[in-house]
Design a protein around this motif. Structure first.
Motif, PDB file in Angstrom:
ATOM      1  N   LEU A 140       0.876  -1.059   0.005  1.00 19.44           N
ATOM      2  CA  LEU A 140      -0.058   0.145   0.079  1.00 19.44           C
ATOM      3  C   LEU A 140       0.886   1.409  -0.024  1.00 19.44           C
ATOM      4  N   ASN A 141       1.913   1.307   0.459  1.00 17.52           N
ATOM      5  CA  ASN A 141       2.793   2.392   0.644  1.00 17.52           C
ATOM      6  C   ASN A 141       3.239   2.726  -0.681  1.00 17.52           C
ATOM      7  N   VAL A 142       3.731   1.860  -1.498  1.00 12.10           N
ATOM      8  CA  VAL A 142       4.019   1.900  -2.864  1.00 12.10           C
ATOM      9  C   VAL A 142       2.963   2.384  -3.700  1.00 12.10           C
ATOM     10  N   LEU A 143       1.624   1.672  -3.572  1.00 15.82           N
ATOM     11  CA  LEU A 143       0.468   1.838  -4.458  1.00 15.82           C
ATOM     12  C   LEU A 143      -0.076   3.374  -4.148  1.00 15.82           C
ATOM     13  N   CYS A 144       0.105   4.010  -2.945  1.00  9.74           N
ATOM     14  CA  CYS A 144      -0.220   5.304  -2.772  1.00  9.74           C
ATOM     15  C   CYS A 144       0.571   6.366  -3.768  1.00  9.74           C
ATOM     16  N   GLU A 145       1.932   5.961  -4.111  1.00  3.89           N
ATOM     17  CA  GLU A 145       2.460   6.990  -4.915  1.00  3.89           C
ATOM     18  C   GLU A 145       2.206   6.674  -6.477  1.00  3.89           C
ATOM     19  N   LEU A 146       1.691   5.449  -6.610  1.00  2.00           N
ATOM     20  CA  LEU A 146       1.270   5.016  -7.999  1.00  2.00           C
ATOM     21  C   LEU A 146      -0.121   5.569  -8.282  1.00  2.00           C
ATOM     22  N   MET A 147      -1.105   5.367  -7.271  1.00  2.00           N
ATOM     23  CA  MET A 147      -2.357   5.929  -7.557  1.00  2.00           C
ATOM     24  C   MET A 147      -2.714   7.133  -7.375  1.00  2.00           C
ATOM     25  N   LEU A 148      -2.378   7.883  -6.300  1.00  2.00           N
ATOM     26  CA  LEU A 148      -2.817   9.095  -5.691  1.00  2.00           C
ATOM     27  C   LEU A 148      -2.405  10.185  -6.700  1.00  2.00           C
ATOM     28  N   PRO A 149      -1.282  10.451  -7.527  1.00  2.00           N
ATOM     29  CA  PRO A 149      -1.037  11.306  -8.223  1.00  2.00           C
ATOM     30  C   PRO A 149      -2.025  11.415  -9.477  1.00  2.00           C
ATOM     31  N   LEU A 150      -2.575  10.232  -9.864  1.00  2.00           N
ATOM     32  CA  LEU A 150      -3.406  10.265 -10.968  1.00  2.00           C
ATOM     33  C   LEU A 150      -4.841  10.674 -10.767  1.00  2.00           C
ATOM     34  N   VAL A 151      -5.180  10.836  -9.175  1.00  3.94           N
ATOM     35  CA  VAL A 151      -6.622  11.050  -8.899  1.00  3.94           C
ATOM     36  C   VAL A 151      -6.813  12.694  -8.672  1.00  3.94           C
ATOM     37  N   ARG A 152      -7.892  13.131  -8.930  1.00  8.78           N
ATOM     38  CA  ARG A 152      -8.004  14.484  -8.723  1.00  8.78           C
ATOM     39  C   ARG A 152      -8.435  14.728  -7.164  1.00  8.78           C
ATOM     40  N   VAL A 153      -8.200  15.861  -6.808  1.00 12.44           N
ATOM     41  CA  VAL A 153      -8.697  16.321  -5.564  1.00 12.44           C
ATOM     42  C   VAL A 153     -10.025  15.909  -5.215  1.00 12.44           C
ATOM     43  N   GLY A 154     -10.304  15.166  -4.199  1.00 12.39           N
ATOM     44  CA  GLY A 154     -11.944  14.849  -3.811  1.00 12.39           C
ATOM     45  C   GLY A 154     -12.370  13.532  -4.597  1.00 12.39           C
ATOM     46  N   GLY A 155     -11.400  13.102  -5.376  1.00 14.68           N
ATOM     47  CA  GLY A 155     -11.511  11.564  -5.840  1.00 14.68           C
ATOM     48  C   GLY A 155     -10.963  10.393  -4.875  1.00 14.68           C
ATOM     49  N   ARG A 156     -11.177   9.281  -5.276  1.00 12.86           N
ATOM     50  CA  ARG A 156     -10.730   8.173  -4.401  1.00 12.86           C
ATOM     51  C   ARG A 156      -9.896   7.113  -5.144  1.00 12.86           C
ATOM     52  N   GLU A 168      -0.268  -2.805   6.451  1.00 13.06           N
ATOM     53  CA  GLU A 168      -0.065  -2.042   5.191  1.00 13.06           C
ATOM     54  C   GLU A 168      -0.553  -0.468   5.515  1.00 13.06           C
ATOM     55  N   ILE A 169      -1.629  -0.572   5.959  1.00 11.25           N
ATOM     56  CA  ILE A 169      -2.164   0.745   6.098  1.00 11.25           C
ATOM     57  C   ILE A 169      -1.548   1.489   7.212  1.00 11.25           C
ATOM     58  N   GLU A 170      -1.103   0.888   8.324  1.00  9.21           N
ATOM     59  CA  GLU A 170      -0.277   1.435   9.277  1.00  9.21           C
ATOM     60  C   GLU A 170       1.284   2.083   8.452  1.00  9.21           C
ATOM     61  N   ALA A 171       1.639   1.126   7.696  1.00  8.95           N
ATOM     62  CA  ALA A 171       3.176   1.471   7.110  1.00  8.95           C
ATOM     63  C   ALA A 171       2.780   2.765   5.945  1.00  8.95           C
ATOM     64  N   ALA A 172       1.685   2.758   5.610  1.00 14.37           N
ATOM     65  CA  ALA A 172       1.440   3.685   4.691  1.00 14.37           C
ATOM     66  C   ALA A 172       1.218   5.310   4.891  1.00 14.37           C
ATOM     67  N   ASP A 173       1.381   5.287   6.458  1.00 13.60           N
ATOM     68  CA  ASP A 173       0.835   6.811   6.902  1.00 13.60           C
ATOM     69  C   ASP A 173       1.666   7.774   6.233  1.00 13.60           C
ATOM     70  N   ALA A 174       3.012   7.635   6.292  1.00 10.23           N
ATOM     71  CA  ALA A 174       3.930   8.511   5.844  1.00 10.23           C
ATOM     72  C   ALA A 174       3.478   8.821   4.256  1.00 10.23           C
ATOM     73  N   ALA A 175       3.359   7.959   3.497  1.00  9.08           N
ATOM     74  CA  ALA A 175       3.161   8.066   1.979  1.00  9.08           C
ATOM     75  C   ALA A 175       1.926   8.831   1.902  1.00  9.08           C
ATOM     76  N   LYS A 222      11.354   0.394  -4.897  1.00 10.56           N
ATOM     77  CA  LYS A 222      12.738   0.450  -4.279  1.00 10.56           C
ATOM     78  C   LYS A 222      12.888   1.259  -2.737  1.00 10.56           C
ATOM     79  N   ARG A 223      12.433   2.320  -3.075  1.00 13.74           N
ATOM     80  CA  ARG A 223      12.421   3.215  -1.677  1.00 13.74           C
ATOM     81  C   ARG A 223      11.006   3.750  -1.307  1.00 13.74           C
ATOM     82  N   PRO A 224      10.163   2.932  -0.966  1.00 13.00           N
ATOM     83  CA  PRO A 224       8.898   3.348  -0.603  1.00 13.00           C
ATOM     84  C   PRO A 224       8.606   4.342   0.583  1.00 13.00           C
ATOM     85  N   LEU A 225       7.624   5.333   0.498  1.00 17.98           N
ATOM     86  CA  LEU A 225       7.753   6.591   1.236  1.00 17.98           C
ATOM     87  C   LEU A 225       7.435   5.986   2.782  1.00 17.98           C
TER      88      LEU A 225
END
Length: 225
Positions: A140-156, A168-175, A222-225
């Motif tokens: 999930l911490n990797v997915l955040c960087e792959l998915m969120l830049p593609l989504v508009r503000v207010g989207g999901r 995974e959710i806990e580890a993704a807080d920083a991302a 390689k270097r997840p947030l």
């Protein structure tokens, strides 16, 4: 479908069957999916599982399926959400060629593109979608960087995760904090008669993603947030 609480028209069921036939034929040549050809296994593991995010995507005009692979969950979702324009994104050209053919044959409101999500998020697809999906792609911490830049503000963004989703959710807080997102909801996607389930992690895009993200291809993994 009824047991899973999914209403389906005859046309939608016909398209699922047609897609399964196309996938079975192509899988013999390309090894697109590890799920057996047996329809009962395919229905549960590919189709019902892929349709679990339906309720979270209704109303979205556009949706990108990141790492679409053999078309899951993008193709089933496109069949059941015909008013949503889907972009099925994968970095392997043979998969994209298969998806393009399937989209044309099934007359779906979709397109398939050969792109890495990192490149897409720095180009014309940046913050272009109301929603994003991903299944069996990355942590999930990797997915955040792959998915969120593609989504508009207010989207999901909707990630289908396994039994380790809580960690995974806990580890993704920083991302999530760095990329302009937050965890909106966590749900269980059960398949009737099965003792396994996916966890649906629903992320909300709360602020624009800083320009430095996503980083170049391969770096998020390689270097997840």
């Amino acid at each position: 479908m009824e047991a899973a609480g999914i209403a389906a028209t005859a046309e939608q069921l016909d398209k699922l069957c047609a897609f399964h036939a196309l996938l079975t034929q192509a899988n013999a040549r390309m090894n697109l999916t590890r799920v057996p050809d047996d329809p009962a296994e395919a229905i549960d593991r590919n189709y019902l599982d892929s349709l679990a995010p339906l309720a979270h995507l209704r109303g979205a005009e556009t949706c990108v399926d990141v790492g679409s692979g053999a078309g899951f969950p993008g193709v089933p979702l496109s069949i059941f959400l015909p008013d949503t324009r889907f972009v099925l994104m994968d970095s392997l050209s043979k998969r994209v060629v298969f998806l393009q053919d399937a989209i044309a044959r099934l007359d779906l409101n979709a397109e398939a593109v050969c792109l890495r999500a990192e490149d897409a998020g720095r180009g014309a697809f940046r913050e272009a979608f109301d929603a994003a999906t991903a299944r069996a792609v990355a942590s999930l911490n990797v997915l955040c960087e792959l998915m969120l830049p593609l989504v508009r503000v207010g989207g999901r963004a909707v990630a289908l995760k396994g039994p380790g989703a809580a960690e995974e959710i806990e580890a993704a807080d920083a991302a999530l904090s760095a990329l302009g997102g937050r965890c909106l909801e966590i749900g269980t996607a059960r398949v009737p008669g099965r003792d396994w389930a996916h966890t649906l992690v629903i992320l909300e895009k709360t602020a624009p993603t800083p320009e430095k993200y996503p980083r170049r291809a391969g770096i998020p993994e390689k270097r997840p947030l």
